[in-house]
Design a protein around this motif. Structure first.
Motif, PDB file in Angstrom:
ATOM      1  N   HIS A 153       0.819  -1.203   0.000  1.00  0.00           N
ATOM      2  CA  HIS A 153       0.000   0.000   0.000  1.00  0.00           C
ATOM      3  C   HIS A 153       0.854   1.255   0.000  1.00  0.00           C
ATOM      4  CE1 HIS A 153      -3.903  -1.821   0.296  1.00  0.00           C
ATOM      5  NE2 HIS A 153      -3.468  -2.625   1.245  1.00  0.00           N
ATOM      6  N   TRP A 154       2.081   1.066   0.466  1.00  0.00           N
ATOM      7  CA  TRP A 154       2.974   2.222   0.518  1.00  0.00           C
ATOM      8  C   TRP A 154       3.237   2.778  -0.859  1.00  0.00           C
ATOM      9  CZ3 TRP A 154       7.816   1.240  -1.712  1.00  0.00           C
ATOM     10  CH2 TRP A 154       8.052  -0.106  -1.996  1.00  0.00           C
ATOM     11  N   LEU A 155       2.943   1.987  -1.845  1.00  0.00           N
ATOM     12  CA  LEU A 155       3.140   2.517  -3.185  1.00  0.00           C
ATOM     13  C   LEU A 155       1.809   2.786  -3.854  1.00  0.00           C
ATOM     14  CD1 LEU A 155       6.184   0.507  -4.349  1.00  0.00           C
ATOM     15  CD2 LEU A 155       5.948   2.982  -4.316  1.00  0.00           C
ATOM     16  N   GLN A 156       0.825   2.975  -3.037  1.00  0.00           N
ATOM     17  CA  GLN A 156      -0.505   3.117  -3.580  1.00  0.00           C
ATOM     18  C   GLN A 156      -0.604   4.302  -4.516  1.00  0.00           C
ATOM     19  OE1 GLN A 156      -3.414   3.104  -0.524  1.00  0.00           O
ATOM     20  NE2 GLN A 156      -4.687   1.736  -1.744  1.00  0.00           N
ATOM     21  N   ASP A 157       0.128   5.283  -4.206  1.00  0.00           N
ATOM     22  CA  ASP A 157       0.043   6.493  -5.016  1.00  0.00           C
ATOM     23  C   ASP A 157       1.048   6.483  -6.146  1.00  0.00           C
ATOM     24  OD1 ASP A 157      -1.918   7.425  -3.359  1.00  0.00           O
ATOM     25  OD2 ASP A 157      -0.463   8.342  -2.003  1.00  0.00           O
ATOM     26  N   SER A 206       6.145  11.625  -5.092  1.00  0.00           N
ATOM     27  CA  SER A 206       5.956  12.922  -4.449  1.00  0.00           C
ATOM     28  C   SER A 206       4.796  13.691  -5.048  1.00  0.00           C
ATOM     29  CB  SER A 206       7.231  13.746  -4.572  1.00  0.00           C
ATOM     30  OG  SER A 206       7.377  14.224  -5.893  1.00  0.00           O
ATOM     31  N   LYS A 207       4.451  13.335  -6.281  1.00  0.00           N
ATOM     32  CA  LYS A 207       3.372  14.014  -6.989  1.00  0.00           C
ATOM     33  C   LYS A 207       3.645  15.500  -7.168  1.00  0.00           C
ATOM     34  CE  LYS A 207      -0.365  10.845  -5.845  1.00  0.00           C
ATOM     35  NZ  LYS A 207      -1.690  10.679  -5.219  1.00  0.00           N
ATOM     36  N   GLN A 208       4.849  15.872  -6.971  1.00  0.00           N
ATOM     37  CA  GLN A 208       5.233  17.254  -7.171  1.00  0.00           C
ATOM     38  C   GLN A 208       5.996  17.371  -8.489  1.00  0.00           C
ATOM     39  OE1 GLN A 208       4.218  19.669  -5.057  1.00  0.00           O
ATOM     40  NE2 GLN A 208       3.158  18.010  -3.961  1.00  0.00           N
ATOM     41  N   PRO A 209       5.884  18.506  -9.113  1.00  0.00           N
ATOM     42  CA  PRO A 209       6.607  18.671 -10.376  1.00  0.00           C
ATOM     43  C   PRO A 209       8.115  18.695 -10.186  1.00  0.00           C
ATOM     44  CG  PRO A 209       5.601  20.742  -9.701  1.00  0.00           C
ATOM     45  CD  PRO A 209       5.092  19.688  -8.760  1.00  0.00           C
ATOM     46  N   LYS A 210       8.525  19.008  -8.999  1.00  0.00           N
ATOM     47  CA  LYS A 210       9.960  19.041  -8.734  1.00  0.00           C
ATOM     48  C   LYS A 210      10.190  18.670  -7.281  1.00  0.00           C
ATOM     49  CE  LYS A 210       9.572  24.001  -7.882  1.00  0.00           C
ATOM     50  NZ  LYS A 210      10.023  25.343  -8.270  1.00  0.00           N
ATOM     51  N   VAL A 211      11.290  18.048  -7.028  1.00  0.00           N
ATOM     52  CA  VAL A 211      11.573  17.593  -5.672  1.00  0.00           C
ATOM     53  C   VAL A 211      12.999  17.955  -5.302  1.00  0.00           C
ATOM     54  CG1 VAL A 211       9.962  15.663  -5.822  1.00  0.00           C
ATOM     55  CG2 VAL A 211      12.343  15.330  -6.444  1.00  0.00           C
ATOM     56  N   THR A 225      14.116  15.308  -0.289  1.00  0.00           N
ATOM     57  CA  THR A 225      12.840  14.616  -0.466  1.00  0.00           C
ATOM     58  C   THR A 225      13.058  13.231  -1.052  1.00  0.00           C
ATOM     59  OG1 THR A 225      11.700  16.703  -0.810  1.00  0.00           O
ATOM     60  CG2 THR A 225      10.597  14.719  -1.584  1.00  0.00           C
ATOM     61  N   ILE A 226      13.944  13.169  -1.996  1.00  0.00           N
ATOM     62  CA  ILE A 226      14.260  11.872  -2.607  1.00  0.00           C
ATOM     63  C   ILE A 226      14.856  10.935  -1.559  1.00  0.00           C
ATOM     64  CG2 ILE A 226      15.721  10.727  -4.301  1.00  0.00           C
ATOM     65  CD1 ILE A 226      15.475  13.271  -6.018  1.00  0.00           C
TER      66      ILE A 226
END
Length: 416
Positions: A41-45, A142-147, A151-152
């Motif tokens: 589930h941790w990779l659900q997104d 992250s669903k962010q355009p940039k990280v 964060t990585i």
DNA sequence: CGTTGTTTATTGTTGA
DNA sequence: TCAACAATAAACAACG
């Protein structure tokens, strides 16, 4: 025709059993079979599965390990209880315990302990994917355009226990990968953005180098210009000894190490389990792990792949991993299990697998016997009928593979 | 001072 | 077998 030398098979089997027992003693072994540990589930997104289940082959493509790894990530695994879903956490799991659909009578039923590979919780299991792939996954997650780099790092350590306990040098490697790989683009930080350093994102120009989060680029992805020399094999082409001190200032100045200490022994010490993953990937396709590929033509391809991979294996099948199908509620979902040992003898016995739960085999006794006699074993996949008919509408949802299954007929795999 | 980013060197792996 | 690539290690500069 693959022939496995039995003495080596025996040795491999013993090694695997020792590893298993050691894991049990250390408490890190067979992971309790609850969803918190087995499900992904941790990779659900994390949307990673493409609608095209086939990866291209050849250079620049994800390795078999990565492909299998990808499948693991892409499949939720609530059904990671291998057989019958009857075992309590900590209980040994045995193959062939389903009394309703037993194995072929000619297959001797043997208890086979199962060992799970759980990347999130097992610090000893290094994810078989490249740093570029890890970066890509972190970026997508992250669903962010940039990280940011941090964060990585955070995502990797949170999702891969291996890196949580690993030497911090892996972070250096990640940074190096970001810098050197032109698939990743640095985005300058705005003035009002507080974090240190810049942001990183996948260069849209090279976005297609990532298949479902797995980096498939090789040759054309490196910053060979811009002064980067890291991937030029100067050590081999110039042999260093033939290079004048002026030409190798770092070597002469810093007296760098001449030997390399491997601080990631996992891959080095467990090549067998990794290689077995290759077979698992093939079997997975054959037996329904990736039902999207189970058309006749693809099935044949999978079988060829299976045969091919097995030919490439010097060891016997010491451990088999696969995604077990769970046909509960007409939903197919998959959990991964590593199975210990088996191989086929050369007696011509036919093992007919009748369900996805009844998978290959069981011939530990034959393995032992063959080990003594030193005879080779041959494995030949003879006939296969296509497993569950899938609703063509099976699809991808939030990165998970689900498939409706109206009438799951028993797949059969005949092994000679 | 710690983090970030770049660069170089070395070694292991893989595919042609 | 060899070239290319991946991973690792280390040094170093810049920056907050």
């Amino acid at each position: 025709m693959p022939v496995f030398p039995m003495p080596r098979a025996k040795r491999f089997k013993v090694d695997r059993l020792e590893m298993y027992l050691e894991d049990q003693v250390q408490g890190s072994g067979p992971t309790p079979l609850d969803d918190t540990l087995t499900s992904l589930h941790w990779l659900q997104d994390f949307s990673i599965l493409s609608s095209d289940p086939e990866w291209p082959s050849g250079p620049g493509c994800p390795s078999s390990q990565e492909q299998l790894f990808l499948r693991r990530l892409g499949n939720d695994s609530p059904s990671s209880l291998a057989v019958g879903d009857t075992a309590a956490p900590g209980m040994a799991q045995y193959l062939g315990s389903d009394s309703t659909v037993g194995p072929h009578p000619r297959i001797q039923e043997q208890p086979i302990p199962l060992v799970e590979v759980v990347y999130k919780t097992d610090p000893k299991v290094k994810p078989p994917c490249s740093h570029a792939s890890l970066i890509c996954m972190a970026m997508q997650a992250s669903k962010q355009p940039k990280v940011t780099v941090s964060t990585i790092f955070k995502w990797i350590t949170e999702n891969f226990c291996y890196y949580k306990h690993a030497e911090p040098s892996w972070k250096n490697s990640i940074r190096q990968t970001l810098s050197r790989n032109k698939c990743f683009r640095k985005v300058p930080k705005q003035k009002d953005e507080p974090s240190k350093g810049g942001f990183w994102q996948i260069d849209s120009e090279y976005a297609d180098m990532f298949v479902n989060g797995i980096f498939k680029g090789r040759t054309r992805t490196l910053r060979r210009n811009n002064g980067f020399q890291g991937y030029q094999d100067t050590a081999r082409t110039s042999a260093n000894e033939d290079v004048s001190p002026e030409q190798k200032p770092l070597l002469s100045k810093n007296n760098r190490r001449t030997t390399r200490s491997t601080k990631t022994p996992l891959l080095a010490t467990k090549p067998d389990s990794m290689r077995v993953d290759i077979l698992a990937a093939a079997l997975e396709e054959v037996l329904g792990g990736d039902c999207s590929t189970l058309e006749d033509s693809d099935l044949n391809a999978a079988l060829r792949s299976l045969e091919c991979e097995m030919e490439g294996m010097q060891e016997p099948i010491g451990e088999l991993g696969r995604w077990w199908g769970d046909v509960m509620n007409q939903q197919l979902s998959y959990g991964y299990m590593d199975l210990c040992v088996t191989t086929m003898d050369g007696t011509g016995n036919v093992a007919e697998l009748q369900t996805p739960q009844h998978y290959l085999y069981q011939h530990q006794d034959h393995l032992n016997e063959s080990s003594v006699s030193g005879e080779g074993a041959e494995v030949k996949v003879d006939t296969v009928t296509v497993p569950p008919t899938l609703d063509p509408g099976f699809g991808l949802s939030e990165g998970f593979f689900t498939a409706t299954c109206d009438h799951p007929p028993p797949p059969t795999l005949t092994v000679l």
